[in-house]
Scaffold this motif. Structure first.
Motif, PDB file in Angstrom:
ATOM      1  N   GLY A  45     130.042 -28.796 100.064  1.00 38.71           N
ATOM      2  CA  GLY A  45     130.539 -29.747  99.075  1.00 38.71           C
ATOM      3  C   GLY A  45     131.880 -29.409  98.473  1.00 38.71           C
ATOM      4  N   VAL A  46     132.463 -28.285  98.864  1.00 37.84           N
ATOM      5  CA  VAL A  46     133.752 -27.872  98.291  1.00 37.84           C
ATOM      6  C   VAL A  46     134.695 -27.472  99.409  1.00 37.84           C
ATOM      7  N   GLY A  47     136.004 -27.609  99.157  1.00 43.53           N
ATOM      8  CA  GLY A  47     137.018 -27.265 100.141  1.00 43.53           C
ATOM      9  C   GLY A  47     138.294 -26.823  99.456  1.00 43.53           C
ATOM     10  N   PRO A  48     139.355 -26.562 100.231  1.00 48.41           N
ATOM     11  CA  PRO A  48     140.626 -26.112  99.665  1.00 48.41           C
ATOM     12  C   PRO A  48     141.168 -27.088  98.627  1.00 48.41           C
ATOM     13  N   LEU A  49     141.822 -26.542  97.611  1.00 50.08           N
ATOM     14  CA  LEU A  49     142.430 -27.349  96.542  1.00 50.08           C
ATOM     15  C   LEU A  49     143.936 -27.096  96.594  1.00 50.08           C
ATOM     16  N   LEU A  60     133.924 -28.644  90.698  1.00 46.68           N
ATOM     17  CA  LEU A  60     133.394 -28.136  91.964  1.00 46.68           C
ATOM     18  C   LEU A  60     131.999 -28.719  92.186  1.00 46.68           C
ATOM     19  N   PRO A  61     131.884 -29.825  92.928  1.00 45.76           N
ATOM     20  CA  PRO A  61     130.579 -30.452  93.176  1.00 45.76           C
ATOM     21  C   PRO A  61     129.804 -29.735  94.279  1.00 45.76           C
ATOM     22  N   VAL A  62     129.377 -28.531  94.000  1.00 43.31           N
ATOM     23  CA  VAL A  62     128.748 -27.671  94.993  1.00 43.31           C
ATOM     24  C   VAL A  62     127.394 -28.247  95.431  1.00 43.31           C
ATOM     25  N   THR A  63     127.120 -28.142  96.720  1.00 45.28           N
ATOM     26  CA  THR A  63     125.800 -28.474  97.247  1.00 45.28           C
ATOM     27  C   THR A  63     125.192 -27.229  97.873  1.00 45.28           C
ATOM     28  N   THR A 118     112.649 -25.323  93.489  1.00 47.07           N
ATOM     29  CA  THR A 118     112.110 -25.135  94.832  1.00 47.07           C
ATOM     30  C   THR A 118     112.937 -25.933  95.828  1.00 47.07           C
ATOM     31  N   LEU A 119     113.368 -25.268  96.876  1.00 52.02           N
ATOM     32  CA  LEU A 119     114.143 -25.915  97.933  1.00 52.02           C
ATOM     33  C   LEU A 119     113.342 -25.898  99.225  1.00 52.02           C
ATOM     34  N   LYS A 120     113.002 -27.085  99.688  1.00 47.67           N
ATOM     35  CA  LYS A 120     112.345 -27.187 100.976  1.00 47.67           C
ATOM     36  C   LYS A 120     113.394 -27.142 102.087  1.00 47.67           C
ATOM     37  N   PRO A 121     113.026 -26.704 103.248  1.00 50.66           N
ATOM     38  CA  PRO A 121     114.003 -26.625 104.348  1.00 50.66           C
ATOM     39  C   PRO A 121     114.662 -27.977 104.623  1.00 50.66           C
ATOM     40  N   GLY A 122     115.999 -27.955 104.740  1.00 48.53           N
ATOM     41  CA  GLY A 122     116.747 -29.131 105.134  1.00 48.53           C
ATOM     42  C   GLY A 122     117.072 -30.120 104.035  1.00 48.53           C
ATOM     43  N   VAL A 123     116.601 -29.925 102.810  1.00 47.30           N
ATOM     44  CA  VAL A 123     116.855 -30.860 101.718  1.00 47.30           C
ATOM     45  C   VAL A 123     118.086 -30.400 100.933  1.00 47.30           C
ATOM     46  N   VAL A 124     119.107 -31.256 100.853  1.00 46.58           N
ATOM     47  CA  VAL A 124     120.344 -30.909 100.168  1.00 46.58           C
ATOM     48  C   VAL A 124     120.196 -31.140  98.671  1.00 46.58           C
ATOM     49  N   HIS A 125     120.671 -30.193  97.891  1.00 44.32           N
ATOM     50  CA  HIS A 125     120.685 -30.291  96.432  1.00 44.32           C
ATOM     51  C   HIS A 125     122.120 -30.099  95.937  1.00 44.32           C
ATOM     52  N   THR A 126     122.385 -30.630  94.757  1.00 43.50           N
ATOM     53  CA  THR A 126     123.687 -30.431  94.125  1.00 43.50           C
ATOM     54  C   THR A 126     123.489 -30.164  92.645  1.00 43.50           C
ATOM     55  N   LEU A 127     124.539 -29.739  91.950  1.00 44.04           N
ATOM     56  CA  LEU A 127     124.460 -29.480  90.515  1.00 44.04           C
ATOM     57  C   LEU A 127     124.365 -30.795  89.750  1.00 44.04           C
ATOM     58  N   GLU A 128     123.624 -30.772  88.641  1.00 48.56           N
ATOM     59  CA  GLU A 128     123.534 -31.964  87.791  1.00 48.56           C
ATOM     60  C   GLU A 128     124.910 -32.403  87.316  1.00 48.56           C
ATOM     61  N   ARG A 129     125.745 -31.449  87.058  1.00 50.60           N
ATOM     62  CA  ARG A 129     127.151 -31.729  86.741  1.00 50.60           C
ATOM     63  C   ARG A 129     127.990 -30.641  87.408  1.00 50.60           C
ATOM     64  N   VAL A 172     119.636 -30.991  91.500  1.00 49.26           N
ATOM     65  CA  VAL A 172     118.959 -32.247  91.815  1.00 49.26           C
ATOM     66  C   VAL A 172     119.166 -32.544  93.292  1.00 49.26           C
ATOM     67  N   GLU A 173     118.221 -33.294  93.851  1.00 47.18           N
ATOM     68  CA  GLU A 173     118.361 -33.670  95.252  1.00 47.18           C
ATOM     69  C   GLU A 173     119.591 -34.555  95.446  1.00 47.18           C
ATOM     70  N   ALA A 174     120.239 -34.383  96.575  1.00 47.66           N
ATOM     71  CA  ALA A 174     121.444 -35.161  96.883  1.00 47.66           C
ATOM     72  C   ALA A 174     121.331 -35.713  98.291  1.00 47.66           C
ATOM     73  N   PRO A 175     120.551 -36.814  98.449  1.00 48.84           N
ATOM     74  CA  PRO A 175     120.408 -37.400  99.790  1.00 48.84           C
ATOM     75  C   PRO A 175     121.774 -37.760 100.370  1.00 48.84           C
ATOM     76  N   GLY A 176     122.004 -37.354 101.572  1.00 45.98           N
ATOM     77  CA  GLY A 176     123.286 -37.628 102.208  1.00 45.98           C
ATOM     78  C   GLY A 176     124.398 -36.693 101.775  1.00 45.98           C
ATOM     79  N   GLY A 177     124.077 -35.707 100.940  1.00 44.05           N
ATOM     80  CA  GLY A 177     125.091 -34.762 100.492  1.00 44.05           C
ATOM     81  C   GLY A 177     125.560 -33.859 101.621  1.00 44.05           C
ATOM     82  N   ALA A 178     126.745 -33.267 101.431  1.00 47.50           N
ATOM     83  CA  ALA A 178     127.336 -32.419 102.468  1.00 47.50           C
ATOM     84  C   ALA A 178     126.512 -31.153 102.654  1.00 47.50           C
ATOM     85  N   GLU A 179     126.102 -30.916 103.884  1.00 53.45           N
ATOM     86  CA  GLU A 179     125.370 -29.688 104.192  1.00 53.45           C
ATOM     87  C   GLU A 179     126.357 -28.564 104.470  1.00 53.45           C
TER      88      GLU A 179
END
Length: 360
Positions: A45-49, A60-63, A118-129, A172-179
């Motif tokens: 979810g993050v890259g060069p600035l 930084l919208p980290v996943t 709890t993080l299940k395998p393959g489920v992307v999460h991101t920060l609430e803010r 929080v879960e982020a469906p479609g978020g960057a893995e």
């Protein structure tokens, strides 16, 4: 952010060696090679600035995603920044710590955040803010590292961490978020900034035979600091002394190259000055003799004020052109012949050039 403490730091290599010895002494063996943690957490979810403004806030919208085969019960995210970046709004479920420079690593700030999620395998999460950092007035060529794990990455052994001062943040879960594709990523952070490198020479004054001190300086006038990585070549200061002088004692940080001296000029921190001090002997008067200090060695694209990248060394001879006194050259040949005639025929007189004094 609290002010960095001034502490003496134990080498990380030495600590690792002592830690290994302690495990052996206590009979505790490290985990077997095949023992893997129940899950592997990757960050994304993050890259060069690029081209960011000094004193601006970066989000930084980290996943995170569990790439392991089993569930992870909690997650730790670690943020590390170089000195041009500041952590001003740190959530309460994070701790911050200043770590001084060591082992070719620059001084830096670290924030470690714990998430009881709890993080299940393959489920992307991101920060609430998004986690935020602020570019400081001296930001320029900075870096940030972001890593994730299912265990506490630990703290630096010398400096105590401080808790965050903002409301806690969750995942929080982020469906479609960057893995993510790695457990740690490095983010270049380039600020639109400049650094003014300046050298100054000196005005020497004395009689022939005198020993005088020449002090040249190199300063990074800022506003930016310039991060010198281990592979980065530093700028150099090339010093040429006025004709008619000789070096009696060079600055210990400089090396001779022919009739010139080359001095390393790190220039990393803003508003920090390096001084190069030389003892020179005035051997003779050379009309119009001048020396110089010149920055050389590497391109300086960040320095838009090049007029002060060079400076003169002037020399003013006072008194007689030939000079006299205890620091003058040995007795002239004509004078020696006259002295030999006084002590009698057949006397042999050896005339030696006075040796240059060795550095003390």
């Amino acid at each position: 952010m609290p002010r960095p403490p001034h502490r003496c730091r134990v080498s990380r290599t030495a600590v690792a060696a002592l830690g290994a010895a302690g495990l052996i002494a206590l009979g505790a063996a490290p985990p077997a090679i095949g023992d893997e943690p129940p899950g592997r957490v990757f960050v994304g979810g993050v890259g060069p600035l690029e081209d960011v403004k000094p004193e601006s806030v970066l989000e930084l919208p980290v996943t995170v995603v569990n790439k392991g085969a089993s569930t992870v019960d909690e997650v730790w995210i670690k943020f590390t920044t170089t000195r041009g970046l500041d952590m001003t709004e740190v959530p309460a479920n994070c701790r911050t710590q200043f770590v001084g420079a060591y082992d070719e690593m620059p001084e830096r700030w670290i924030a470690v955040c714990r998430f009881r999620r709890t993080l299940k395998p393959g489920v992307v999460h991101t920060l609430e803010r998004p986690f935020t950092v602020k570019t400081r007035a001296h930001a320029f060529d900075d870096e940030m590292w972001v890593s994730a794990s299912n265990f506490d990455p630990g703290s630096d052994e010398n400096n105590p961490p401080s808790p965050g001062n903002e409301p806690a943040v969750g995942l929080v879960e982020a469906p479609g978020g960057a893995e993510g594709t790695a457990e740690e990523v490095k983010l270049p952070v380039r600020a639109a900034n400049t650094a003014d490198y300046e050298v100054t020479g000196g005005a020497l004054r004395g009689n022939v035979g005198d020993t005088v001190t020449m002090k040249g300086t190199f300063t990074n006038n800022g506003p930016a600091w310039v991060y010198h990585r281990p592979e980065t070549k530093p700028a150099l200061v090339r010093i040429t002394f006025p004709a008619g002088t000789s070096v009696v004692r060079p600055d210990p940080s400089c090396r001779a190259e022919g009739e010139m001296y080359i001095c390393g000029a790190l220039g990393e921190k803003e508003h920090v000055q390096d001084t190069f001090a030389f003892k020179l002997r005035i051997d003779k008067k050379v009309p119009g003799a001048k020396g110089s200090l010149v920055l050389t060695g590497v391109p300086l694209p960040f320095d838009t004020h090049r007029a002060n990248n060079a400076a003169p060394i002037s020399l003013e001879i006072t008194g007689s052109d030939t000079g006299a006194g205890p620091s003058s050259a040995a007795l002239p040949i004509a004078g020696a012949a006259a002295a030999g005639a006084v002590v009698g025929a057949g006397a042999v007189l050896a005339v030696h050039r006075r040796r240059t004094r060795s550095p003390s």
